[in-house]
Design an enzyme around this catalytic site. Structure first.
Site, short mmCIF file in Angstrom:
data_model
loop_
_atom_site.label_atom_id
_atom_site.label_comp_id
_atom_site.label_asym_id
_atom_site.label_seq_id
_atom_site.Cartn_x
_atom_site.Cartn_y
_atom_site.Cartn_z
CB SER A 276 29.00 33.40 -10.76
OG SER A 276 29.57 34.13 -11.82
CG ASP B 277 22.38 37.14 -16.20
OD1 ASP B 277 21.24 37.13 -15.70
OD2 ASP B 277 23.43 37.01 -15.53
CG ASP C 231 34.39 39.76 -15.00
OD1 ASP C 231 35.64 39.83 -15.03
OD2 ASP C 231 33.78 38.73 -14.69
N1 ARG Z 1 37.40 37.19 -9.27
C1 ARG Z 1 37.92 36.79 -10.54
C2 ARG Z 1 38.34 38.01 -11.33
O1 ARG Z 1 37.86 39.05 -11.06
C3 ARG Z 1 36.97 35.92 -11.28
C4 ARG Z 1 35.75 36.54 -11.82
C5 ARG Z 1 34.87 35.50 -12.39
N2 ARG Z 1 33.80 36.03 -13.17
C6 ARG Z 1 32.62 35.40 -13.27
N3 ARG Z 1 31.75 35.99 -14.03
N4 ARG Z 1 32.36 34.31 -12.63
O2 ARG Z 1 39.14 37.91 -12.23
#
Ligand code: ARG
Length: 339
Positions: free
Chosen positions: A181, A20, A129
């Site tokens: 992921s 990405d 995120d």
């Molecule tokens: N659901 C978790 C959070 O929001 C983990 C997110 C993981 N991010 C990723 N890019 N795999 O904190």
């Protein structure tokens, strides 16, 4: 192109070197004709600096800035969370949620140092995120523009991105398509997507990163003693050590014994539910020990209020409101209880 984003000259990109963000470098140059500076933070997993730098430059970046943020991550983010015994929805120690505002803070700092007018990230349009990074950047410098290519560009699949990369001579590793992921830092790892999206499915062994499954854990228990000073772990089995060493040691120990696997369906900030698995051996051991200690050190009323504020604190952190007045005030309250 939206009017707001016209005239962008220099962008700082939160760069991991994965598919990405590699594609994003070129896409930014094509779309905005801007200079792209890559920023990579060391949050606790080993980075191959030379490889990363050459990859960033080959993708079209003018430079790669790397920064070791482990100490700051521990002292300013992990420790306040530990003092609060922070667990989102009672279970998730928030490794990812705690890491994002720190990365955002440094994106802003680098943008200022480099005279950039925008920052950019590779978060998807479905997750938490993007919210954490953007809210933090806005809180710290509302004048900076934010670019979120994964919400903006036409590419829909990994294959299309690989196609784009090939067309533009961007180096992509021919790795097997990882169905998950994954985000990893010192406080733990987060895994989502693939078969995990079926809540009936038991997490397959290939979705475990390092944690031993319980059938591989030794039959014999191990006893450890953790000493805290004002809520900060300072000694393991009587031996003084820096929190980073402690976290690394507890991680290895917890992994061996299969401690710290969390398998849950959680409520995301964007309004959807998500099945996630986490491995956070050090976080779970430390929070458990710290909570036990507090049964001895806190009076009943303080304990009740502290416990009632923890979910509020966790929600703020999870929802990306790290740099908010309430989050700061709650930190001050928790700090007061650690004397
Ligand atoms: N659901 C978790 C959070 O929001 C983990 C997110 C993981 N991010 C990723 N890019 N795999 O904190």
């Amino acid at each position: 192109m939206s009017k707001e984003k016209q005239g962008i000259k220099k962008v700082v990109l939160a760069y991991s070197g994965g598919l990405d963000t590699s594609v994003i470098v070129r896409w930014l140059i094509e779309k905005y004709g801007c200079e792209v500076i890559c920023f990579t933070a060391n949050m606790g997993i080993e980075l191959k600096e030379k490889e990363l730098r050459s990859k960033a430059l080959k993708s079209g970046a003018s430079k790669l800035i790397m920064k070791d943020l482990r100490d700051e991550f521990i002292s300013d983010f992990i420790m306040p969370a530990l003092k609060a015994n922070a667990l989102y929805e009672g279970r998730y120690p928030m490794a990812t949620s705690l890491g994002r505002p720190l990365i955002a803070k440094w994106l802003v700092q680098v943008a200022h140092a480099e005279g950039a007018d925008a920052v950019c990230h590779g978060c998807t349009g479905k997750g938490n995120d993007q919210v954490r990074v953007e809210v933090a950047v806005r809180a710290l410098d509302p004048s900076l523009k934010i670019i979120a290519p994964l919400r903006e560009w036409e590419m829909k699949t990994r294959d299309e991105e690989i196609e784009y990369a090939k067309k533009h001579g961007i180096p992509v590793k021919a790795t097997k398509d990882n169905p998950y992921s994954i985000d990893v830092n010192l406080w733990g790892s987060s895994t989502e997507c693939g078969i995990l999206e079926d809540p009936w499915a038991e997490p397959p062994v290939d979705s475990y990163l390092e944690l031993s499954t319980t059938d591989k854990a030794p039959d014999k228990a191990e006893y450890i003693t953790i000493s805290f000073e004002k809520g900060v772990p300072v000694r393991l089995n009587g031996k003084a050590m820096k929190p980073i060493t402690m976290i690394e040691k507890l991680k290895a120990l917890g992994c061996r014994h299969g401690i710290g696997k969390i398998d849950m369906v959680e409520n995301r900030v964007v309004g959807i539910k998500s099945r996630e698995t986490y491995e956070a051996p050090a976080a779970i051991i430390l929070i458990t020990a710290h909570k036990e200690l507090e049964t001895l050190t806190l009076d009943k009323d303080t304990m009740r209020v502290k416990e009632s504020l923890m979910p509020r604190f966790a929600d703020l952190v999870y929802n990306g409101l790290w740099f908010s007045p309430l989050r700061r005030a709650l930190e001050a309250f928790f700090e007061e209880t650690q004397k």
